[in-house]
Design a protein around this motif. Sequence first.
Motif, mmCIF file in Angstrom:
data_model
loop_
_atom_site.group_PDB
_atom_site.id
_atom_site.type_symbol
_atom_site.label_atom_id
_atom_site.label_comp_id
_atom_site.label_asym_id
_atom_site.label_seq_id
_atom_site.Cartn_x
_atom_site.Cartn_y
_atom_site.Cartn_z
ATOM 1 N N VAL A 76 11.630 -42.469 -36.384
ATOM 2 C CA VAL A 76 12.653 -42.351 -35.351
ATOM 3 C C VAL A 76 14.009 -42.539 -36.023
ATOM 4 O O VAL A 76 14.236 -43.551 -36.695
ATOM 5 N N SER A 77 14.894 -41.565 -35.852
ATOM 6 C CA SER A 77 16.201 -41.607 -36.506
ATOM 7 C C SER A 77 17.227 -42.380 -35.673
ATOM 8 O O SER A 77 17.023 -42.613 -34.475
ATOM 9 N N GLU A 78 18.315 -42.738 -36.316
ATOM 10 C CA GLU A 78 19.416 -43.415 -35.606
ATOM 11 C C GLU A 78 20.000 -42.501 -34.534
ATOM 12 O O GLU A 78 20.411 -42.969 -33.479
ATOM 13 N N ASP A 79 20.028 -41.192 -34.808
ATOM 14 C CA ASP A 79 20.528 -40.245 -33.807
ATOM 15 C C ASP A 79 19.644 -40.258 -32.561
ATOM 16 O O ASP A 79 20.143 -40.220 -31.437
ATOM 17 N N GLN A 80 18.346 -40.315 -32.773
ATOM 18 C CA GLN A 80 17.430 -40.373 -31.635
ATOM 19 C C GLN A 80 17.602 -41.669 -30.848
ATOM 20 O O GLN A 80 17.562 -41.663 -29.620
ATOM 21 N N LEU A 81 17.838 -42.763 -31.565
ATOM 22 C CA LEU A 81 18.089 -44.038 -30.883
ATOM 23 C C LEU A 81 19.393 -43.980 -30.093
ATOM 24 O O LEU A 81 19.465 -44.491 -28.969
ATOM 25 N N ALA A 82 20.414 -43.351 -30.668
ATOM 26 C CA ALA A 82 21.697 -43.217 -29.967
ATOM 27 C C ALA A 82 21.521 -42.378 -28.703
ATOM 28 O O ALA A 82 22.075 -42.718 -27.646
ATOM 29 N N CYS A 83 20.746 -41.310 -28.795
ATOM 30 C CA CYS A 83 20.487 -40.470 -27.620
ATOM 31 C C CYS A 83 19.716 -41.243 -26.560
ATOM 32 O O CYS A 83 20.001 -41.123 -25.362
ATOM 33 N N LEU A 84 18.751 -42.053 -26.987
ATOM 34 C CA LEU A 84 18.005 -42.877 -26.053
ATOM 35 C C LEU A 84 18.942 -43.862 -25.355
ATOM 36 O O LEU A 84 18.882 -44.031 -24.143
ATOM 37 N N GLY A 85 19.825 -44.495 -26.131
ATOM 38 C CA GLY A 85 20.785 -45.438 -25.551
ATOM 39 C C GLY A 85 21.672 -44.766 -24.519
ATOM 40 O O GLY A 85 21.940 -45.322 -23.447
#
Length: 159
Positions: A76-85
């Motif tokens: 899981v990438s940081e971009d995916q985490l940012a999108c989740l947030g």
Amino acid sequence: MHCPYCRGTDTRVLDSRVADDGGSIRRRRTCSSCSKRFTTIEQMQLTVLKRSGATEPFAREKAVAGVRKACKGRPVSEDQLACLGQAVEDALRLSGAAEIPAHEVGLAILGPLRELDEVAYLRFASVYRAFESADDFEDEIAKLRADRVPTELAPQPTG
């Protein structure tokens, strides 16, 4: 409102518009002291009502930090985490409530996390829902399997 150029306090609103589908208001302003123009954006502040009864401002990074722990070692990438947030914050804002109970934040995280990574979802759910035994994990895994649509049974596009 202080002017960002001269720090003057005498500013005037020239134009106001609703932005982000009603989630914020964009205001165009001018400073009476230096005549410069600038834009401000007003957004509803979300507060989280904790179990203790205390409240604190919603912090997207705090929600993402909890998910990041569940995603440790997962692809899981940081971009995916940012999108989740962002998805979690958007869902909370769309509820229309200014004060969100802490458990609602957790519920808002579970859906997008389940779509992102099932293993991370199980890790997060085990803490959030306080799993006490392997049976709790097995029950949750059974729900995940039951909710899957097998690809051979999924509707095929026609055309």
